[in-house]
Design a protein around this motif. Structure first.
Motif, PDB file in Angstrom:
ATOM      1  N   UNK A   1      -8.761  -3.456  -6.351  1.00  0.00           N
ATOM      2  CA  UNK A   1      -8.562  -2.867  -7.683  1.00  0.00           C
ATOM      3  C   UNK A   1      -9.360  -1.567  -7.709  1.00  0.00           C
ATOM      4  N   UNK A   2      -8.646  -0.422  -7.721  1.00  0.00           N
ATOM      5  CA  UNK A   2      -9.295   0.868  -7.461  1.00  0.00           C
ATOM      6  C   UNK A   2      -8.897   1.906  -8.518  1.00  0.00           C
ATOM      7  N   UNK A   3      -9.665   2.997  -8.555  1.00  0.00           N
ATOM      8  CA  UNK A   3      -9.378   4.060  -9.522  1.00  0.00           C
ATOM      9  C   UNK A   3      -8.074   4.764  -9.167  1.00  0.00           C
ATOM     10  N   UNK A   4      -7.376   5.236 -10.184  1.00  0.00           N
ATOM     11  CA  UNK A   4      -6.067   5.862 -10.020  1.00  0.00           C
ATOM     12  C   UNK A   4      -6.114   7.062  -9.077  1.00  0.00           C
ATOM     13  N   UNK A   5      -7.177   7.861  -9.181  1.00  0.00           N
ATOM     14  CA  UNK A   5      -7.274   9.075  -8.376  1.00  0.00           C
ATOM     15  C   UNK A   5      -7.394   8.818  -6.886  1.00  0.00           C
ATOM     16  N   UNK A   6      -7.889   7.640  -6.511  1.00  0.00           N
ATOM     17  CA  UNK A   6      -8.096   7.321  -5.090  1.00  0.00           C
ATOM     18  C   UNK A   6      -7.089   6.317  -4.550  1.00  0.00           C
ATOM     19  N   UNK A   7      -6.135   5.908  -5.378  1.00  0.00           N
ATOM     20  CA  UNK A   7      -5.222   4.817  -5.016  1.00  0.00           C
ATOM     21  C   UNK A   7      -4.531   5.041  -3.676  1.00  0.00           C
ATOM     22  N   UNK A   8      -3.947   6.205  -3.480  1.00  0.00           N
ATOM     23  CA  UNK A   8      -3.193   6.469  -2.246  1.00  0.00           C
ATOM     24  C   UNK A   8      -4.108   6.500  -1.028  1.00  0.00           C
ATOM     25  N   UNK A   9      -5.345   6.960  -1.210  1.00  0.00           N
ATOM     26  CA  UNK A   9      -6.284   6.985  -0.085  1.00  0.00           C
ATOM     27  C   UNK A   9      -6.622   5.562   0.370  1.00  0.00           C
ATOM     28  N   UNK A  10      -6.791   4.654  -0.587  1.00  0.00           N
ATOM     29  CA  UNK A  10      -7.043   3.258  -0.233  1.00  0.00           C
ATOM     30  C   UNK A  10      -5.834   2.664   0.485  1.00  0.00           C
ATOM     31  N   UNK A  11      -4.663   2.972   0.000  1.00  0.00           N
ATOM     32  CA  UNK A  11      -3.454   2.431   0.618  1.00  0.00           C
ATOM     33  C   UNK A  11      -3.269   2.952   2.043  1.00  0.00           C
ATOM     34  N   UNK A  12      -3.658   4.208   2.276  1.00  0.00           N
ATOM     35  CA  UNK A  12      -3.546   4.761   3.627  1.00  0.00           C
ATOM     36  C   UNK A  12      -4.492   4.068   4.608  1.00  0.00           C
ATOM     37  N   UNK A  13      -5.537   3.458   4.086  1.00  0.00           N
ATOM     38  CA  UNK A  13      -6.448   2.690   4.928  1.00  0.00           C
ATOM     39  C   UNK A  13      -5.888   1.302   5.266  1.00  0.00           C
ATOM     40  N   UNK A  14      -4.739   0.982   4.673  1.00  0.00           N
ATOM     41  CA  UNK A  14      -4.110  -0.309   4.932  1.00  0.00           C
ATOM     42  C   UNK A  14      -4.457  -1.392   3.935  1.00  0.00           C
TER      43      UNK A  14
END
Length: 347
Positions: free
Chosen positions: A66-79
């Motif tokens: 559960x992450x902040x909106x601004x970093x969402x895609x960066x977390x997803x790129x980490x898998x």
């Protein structure tokens, strides 16, 4: 890649008693949730997140982040299986709780910067008040390093066994028993062995805890820090007790790691949240820490604990009395009672 010694986890679960072993759940009974924000902006933050991710993976689980909106895609790129947090720390925590309830699972919430979960099983029955002696003993004591998945299962087993014991004790389980379980809120286990291995009215740290599926308590969205103090108090008020394992500790870096709550933590914000806690729970419950600036201690008075249990018992009795009254009036053959404007009862 993170690996855990299987022998450590085998010995870890041997620390449970027979009732707790019978209540030991599979990992699939728990919704594993990592609460994170803005950690992907530095290499150190990413490394910390990867340690948590790989630790869960080694335990056979892929958690939801559960992450902040601004970093969402960066977390997803980490898998990571990442979703938006709802805009705040408490919103993220409550979103995780809500999804766990929807899945009919217990909820394990985990901070994104924990590097180790350690259990001191050899000290299970040891209580030492002398600080020097406690430090000496813990330094040479065997440590069991376990996965977060094993740790969560262990906590939930103890939690559910405690609930069952409440039923056996009073035959009614009026309060439902504890619904929240956690670990010692310091990395120094010597402070933990001043207490029994398990206590039921102490602060539950927000970095790693388990909430059983029957809990209806949420986090107070007015708080931006110290929300775990309020969450503990709410559980104590509603259920009369919590469950803290004082031989389980974490290695956590949240005061020095960039991102997360560190982004908003300052003296003014700390004091604002402390004031909110004191107003809500009272200065006798939320006490100023004697040595650490901007920190507090939770002291849940025994009379509050007894009052919470008494209130549950009273509510249960009133409910039963109301049911019996309603049944007798409908089966007596007479007309039901009606309430008139004066507040008196009329046949």
């Amino acid at each position: 890649t993170v690996q855990f010694n299987p022998k450590h986890e085998q010995d870890f679960f041997k620390c449970l008693d027979d009732d707790e072993k019978a209540a030991l759940p599979p990992a699939s009974d728990i919704h594993f949730c990592v609460i994170s924000a803005r950690r992907t902006r530095t290499s150190l933050g990413i490394k910390g997140c990867m340690v948590v991710h790989e630790s869960l993976k080694a335990g056979g689980v892929k958690a939801k982040w559960y992450v902040d909106k601004g970093s969402l895609e960066q977390y997803r790129r980490l898998g990571f299986d990442a979703v938006e947090d709802g805009g705040s720390l408490c919103a993220a925590r409550n979103k995780a709780l809500k999804e766990a309830r929807k899945l009919n699972k217990a909820c394990c919430e985990i901070s994104d910067d924990i590097s180790r979960w350690v259990y001191y099983g050899a000290l299970e029955k040891t209580v030492i008040k002398d600080e020097s002696e406690a430090n000496r003993l813990t330094k040479r004591c065997r440590k069991l390093q376990v996965s977060p998945v094993a740790a969560a299962r262990f906590l939930l087993a103890r939690l559910r066994a405690a609930q069952q014991r409440n039923v056996q004790h009073d035959g009614k389980n009026v309060t439902g028993g504890p619904k929240l379980a956690g670990v010692l809120p310091t990395g120094n286990v010597a402070r933990g062995i001043r207490f029994p291995a398990v206590t039921h009215s102490n602060f539950i740290l927000g970095d790693f805890f388990v909430v059983d599926v029957k809990s209806t308590v949420d986090f107070d969205s007015k708080l931006t820090l110290k929300e775990d103090y309020d969450f503990t108090c709410s559980h104590l008020q509603k259920y009369g007790e919590v469950l803290r394992c004082n031989r389980m500790i974490l290695d956590v870096a949240h005061y020095s790691n960039a991102g997360g709550a560190v982004s908003i933590r300052n003296a003014a914000e700390e004091q604002k949240n402390i004031a909110t806690l004191v107003k809500k729970w009272g200065i006798s419950t939320i006490r100023k820490h004697p040595t650490r600036e901007n920190e507090v201690m939770l002291h849940w008075p025994l009379k509050k604990q007894k009052a919470a249990t008494a209130a549950k018992i009273s509510a249960k009795k009133d409910s039963k009395a109301g049911s019996k009254s309603g049944h007798s009036s409908s089966s007596s053959g007479g007309s039901p009672r009606k309430v008139i404007k004066t507040g008196k009862l009329k046949k």
